[in-house]
Design a protein around this motif. Sequence first.
Motif, PDB file in Angstrom:
ATOM      1  N   CYS A   1       0.890  -1.303   0.132  1.00 22.83           N
ATOM      2  CA  CYS A   1      -0.024   0.056  -0.044  1.00 22.83           C
ATOM      3  C   CYS A   1       0.901   1.182   0.003  1.00 22.83           C
ATOM      4  O   CYS A   1       0.494   2.169  -0.675  1.00 22.83           O
TER       5      CYS A   1
ATOM      6  N   LEU B   1       3.131   5.141  -3.362  1.00 23.54           N
ATOM      7  CA  LEU B   1       2.988   6.315  -3.363  1.00 23.54           C
ATOM      8  C   LEU B   1       3.942   7.033  -2.544  1.00 23.54           C
ATOM      9  O   LEU B   1       4.279   8.191  -2.972  1.00 23.54           O
TER      10      LEU B   1
ATOM     11  N   ALA C   1      -2.415   7.360 -10.478  1.00 20.19           N
ATOM     12  CA  ALA C   1      -3.526   6.470 -10.516  1.00 20.19           C
ATOM     13  C   ALA C   1      -4.188   6.050 -11.790  1.00 20.19           C
ATOM     14  O   ALA C   1      -4.847   4.861 -12.062  1.00 20.19           O
TER      15      ALA C   1
ATOM     16  N   LEU D   1      -3.031   1.713  -7.789  1.00 17.96           N
ATOM     17  CA  LEU D   1      -3.356   3.038  -7.035  1.00 17.96           C
ATOM     18  C   LEU D   1      -4.637   3.561  -7.408  1.00 17.96           C
ATOM     19  O   LEU D   1      -4.767   3.517  -8.577  1.00 17.96           O
TER      20      LEU D   1
ATOM     21  N   HIS E   1      -7.202  -2.952  -5.812  1.00 16.85           N
ATOM     22  CA  HIS E   1      -5.986  -2.094  -5.755  1.00 16.85           C
ATOM     23  C   HIS E   1      -5.134  -2.238  -4.345  1.00 16.85           C
ATOM     24  O   HIS E   1      -5.658  -2.684  -3.573  1.00 16.85           O
TER      25      HIS E   1
ATOM     26  N   VAL F   1      -4.992   6.638   3.424  1.00 12.87           N
ATOM     27  CA  VAL F   1      -5.201   5.662   2.207  1.00 12.87           C
ATOM     28  C   VAL F   1      -5.735   4.078   2.488  1.00 12.87           C
ATOM     29  O   VAL F   1      -5.304   3.774   3.520  1.00 12.87           O
TER      30      VAL F   1
END
Length: 344
Positions: free
Chosen positions: A164, A168, A274, A282, A299, A320
């Motif tokens: 996860c 990012l 994304a 994402l 995702h 998130v």
Amino acid sequence: MPNRAPFRIALNGYGRIGRCVLRALHERGDAELQIVALNDLADRESIEYLTRFDSTHGRFPGEVRLDGDCLRVAGQEIQVLRQSEPEGIDWQGLGIDLLLECSGQYTTREQGLRFVHAGVPRVLFSQPMASEQAVDATLVYGVNHAQLPSAARLVSNASCTTNCGVPLLKLLNEQLGLEQVSITTLHSAMNDQPVIDAYHHSDLRRTRSAFQSIIPVSTGLARGIERLLPELAGRIQAKAVRVPTVNVSALDITLLCARDTSADEVNRLLREAAQGPLAGLLDYTELPHASCDFNHDPHSAIVDGSQTRVSGPRLVNLLVWFDNEWGFANRMLDVAGYWLQREQ
């Protein structure tokens, strides 16, 4: 690949992740991968039942039944084994191309090599390992999977939280520069917690009822991120709490950036990623969601742009979401497919 037999996969451990991997493979309709065997100490009747019915992901969308020593799933036959040691199975006789180790019980290189010595050509682990040297590579699909060493035999799929956070964090470090990172994982209850207070774990907090408290637990997330993003070494702190839900977790991420930014800029960077290079891994939303909206979401991470905050103007806070079961199971299949196809 057209005109070739599917790659043959086995599962060692058939708990939450193992069952999600089987179901995800069926739902994806991936004809290049086929599960031909699973090994778990549970009895076959329980294995059939928990494949057919799942309290989190619903009924299996296809036929599931026992057929002698096999589990027949959507017309495909899966041999059901019940061995406690890797050496107890004739892996070569099964003709498998890859073993997905989903029990979480093998965390050192010596333990992993037991499968190789017993005839398994490649092992993909569903958890971070005890040390970086325990495997030939730790992969987060979409970040470093293309760097898989050609001679790799032991590979870790990292953790659901690492899958996860890393994509990012890598993106924002490249665009904004990250001087410090602090992450709090809000994680759904897991099977190392009791439903009611019980002598269940050496961590005394995890002897308490999973559904009556928010419970702090230890986490190796900072170490896991630093393995994959060494440029952030020494800049990351992480803590985790278990919350009384059965699935879908979140990362509360605070970032000290190297330059001024704004919530609009941060959200734009994440939204564009994304829709572009991280599409499928994402996702981005600004709708008024609750965690249950992301149950069964494939995702790795879903940024809730409505919760993005910037103060200072270099202190960024993000929320998130991620389905800690389903997203991770899909990434295991992504890595498995890439690894096997590259070997051809």
